[in-house]
Design a protein around this motif. Structure first.
Motif, short mmCIF file in Angstrom:
data_model
loop_
_atom_site.label_atom_id
_atom_site.label_comp_id
_atom_site.label_asym_id
_atom_site.label_seq_id
_atom_site.Cartn_x
_atom_site.Cartn_y
_atom_site.Cartn_z
N ASP A 49 48.80 45.30 36.00
CA ASP A 49 48.99 46.20 34.85
C ASP A 49 47.87 47.23 34.75
O ASP A 49 48.07 48.33 34.24
CB ASP A 49 49.09 45.42 33.54
CG ASP A 49 50.38 44.62 33.43
OD1 ASP A 49 51.33 44.88 34.22
OD2 ASP A 49 50.43 43.71 32.56
N ALA A 50 46.68 46.87 35.24
CA ALA A 50 45.54 47.78 35.19
C ALA A 50 45.55 48.79 36.34
O ALA A 50 44.67 49.64 36.44
CB ALA A 50 44.23 46.98 35.21
N GLY A 51 46.56 48.66 37.23
CA GLY A 51 46.69 49.64 38.30
C GLY A 51 46.07 49.27 39.63
O GLY A 51 45.96 50.10 40.53
N HIS A 52 45.65 48.03 39.79
CA HIS A 52 45.08 47.59 41.06
C HIS A 52 46.16 47.50 42.13
O HIS A 52 47.34 47.28 41.82
CB HIS A 52 44.39 46.23 40.91
CG HIS A 52 43.15 46.27 40.09
ND1 HIS A 52 41.93 46.62 40.61
CD2 HIS A 52 42.94 46.02 38.77
CE1 HIS A 52 41.01 46.58 39.65
NE2 HIS A 52 41.60 46.22 38.52
N CYS A 57 44.95 42.69 43.49
CA CYS A 57 45.51 41.71 42.54
C CYS A 57 45.43 40.30 43.11
O CYS A 57 45.07 39.36 42.39
CB CYS A 57 46.95 42.06 42.20
SG CYS A 57 47.16 43.60 41.29
N ARG A 58 45.78 40.17 44.38
CA ARG A 58 45.70 38.85 45.03
C ARG A 58 44.27 38.32 45.04
O ARG A 58 44.03 37.15 44.79
CB ARG A 58 46.24 38.92 46.45
CG ARG A 58 47.72 39.04 46.53
CD ARG A 58 48.17 39.07 47.97
NE ARG A 58 49.59 39.34 48.06
CZ ARG A 58 50.20 39.73 49.15
NH1 ARG A 58 49.52 39.90 50.27
NH2 ARG A 58 51.50 39.96 49.13
N ASN A 62 43.01 34.99 43.25
CA ASN A 62 42.37 33.92 44.03
C ASN A 62 41.01 33.53 43.46
O ASN A 62 40.64 32.36 43.49
CB ASN A 62 42.24 34.33 45.50
CG ASN A 62 43.55 34.26 46.23
OD1 ASN A 62 44.48 33.56 45.82
ND2 ASN A 62 43.63 34.97 47.34
N GLU A 63 40.29 34.50 42.94
CA GLU A 63 39.00 34.19 42.30
C GLU A 63 39.21 33.23 41.14
O GLU A 63 38.46 32.27 40.99
CB GLU A 63 38.31 35.46 41.81
CG GLU A 63 37.65 36.26 42.89
CD GLU A 63 36.96 37.50 42.35
OE1 GLU A 63 36.43 37.45 41.21
OE2 GLU A 63 36.95 38.52 43.06
N ALA A 64 40.22 33.48 40.34
CA ALA A 64 40.52 32.60 39.20
C ALA A 64 41.01 31.24 39.69
O ALA A 64 40.62 30.21 39.16
CB ALA A 64 41.56 33.25 38.29
N LEU A 65 41.85 31.24 40.70
CA LEU A 65 42.46 30.01 41.19
C LEU A 65 41.43 29.08 41.83
O LEU A 65 41.44 27.87 41.59
CB LEU A 65 43.55 30.34 42.21
CG LEU A 65 44.41 29.19 42.71
CD1 LEU A 65 45.23 28.60 41.56
CD2 LEU A 65 45.35 29.68 43.82
N PHE A 66 40.54 29.63 42.62
CA PHE A 66 39.62 28.82 43.42
C PHE A 66 38.19 28.79 42.90
O PHE A 66 37.29 28.31 43.60
CB PHE A 66 39.63 29.30 44.86
CG PHE A 66 40.99 29.22 45.51
CD1 PHE A 66 41.71 28.04 45.51
CD2 PHE A 66 41.54 30.34 46.10
CE1 PHE A 66 42.97 27.97 46.11
CE2 PHE A 66 42.79 30.28 46.70
CZ PHE A 66 43.50 29.09 46.71
N GLU A 67 37.97 29.26 41.68
CA GLU A 67 36.62 29.28 41.12
C GLU A 67 35.99 27.89 41.19
O GLU A 67 36.57 26.89 40.76
CB GLU A 67 36.64 29.76 39.67
CG GLU A 67 35.27 29.81 39.05
CD GLU A 67 35.30 30.23 37.59
OE1 GLU A 67 34.25 30.10 36.95
OE2 GLU A 67 36.35 30.67 37.10
#
Length: 145
Positions: A49-52, A57-58, A62-67
């Motif tokens: 939504d921010a235009g990335h 986006c992936r 992934n940063e959130a998923l594998f933190e």
């Protein structure tokens, strides 16, 4: 009578794969898996939504998923078993033996600052040596059952 199938997300599957392989002690933590999968999906959506770009986006998802899941204590125990006990433990039994040893070794990791680049440190070398000794003592006391 129709049965409802549980919907499993892409992020859920990716996280389960990592947990089953490298963090077996966390592989059945359904609350953790759901929370992380949801966070990753939301992070992807916000980034999109921010235009990335899709690749960006992936990466954000992934940063959130594998933190916090960049260094695996289980993988280290498995590595020790494979590298140092290959004469005693056949390769096809190494993972099962590492799974048996992991609970016995897990406390040893607590005195170290485990981070993404831990494997390349002197502390890693010390931990590795301690694990070899710890597992050797266990084998001497219990055999390879």
């Amino acid at each position: 009578m129709a049965t409802q199938e549980k919907e499993i997300s892409y992020y859920d599957l990716r996280l389960r794969e990592l947990l089953n392989t490298s963090f077996p002690n966390m592989a059945t933590n359904e609350a953790f898996i759901k929370e992380r999968s949801d966070l990753a999906a939301e992070a992807y959506e916000r980034a999109f939504d921010a235009g990335h770009t899709v690749l960006e986006c992936r990466a954000i998802a992934n940063e959130a998923l594998f933190e916090g899941l960049h260094y695996s204590p289980f993988d280290t125990v498995y590595q020790v078993v494979c590298n140092e006990f290959e004469r005693e433990i056949p390769a096809d039994e190494a993972r099962d033996f590492a799974l048996k040893m992991f609970p016995y070794c897990v406390d040893m990791f607590e005195k170290y600052d485990l981070h993404q680049d831990f494997e390349g440190t002197k502390e890693y070398d010390s931990l590795y040596t301690e694990l070899v000794g710890h597992i050797q003592i266990w084998i001497e006391e219990n055999g390879l059952q």
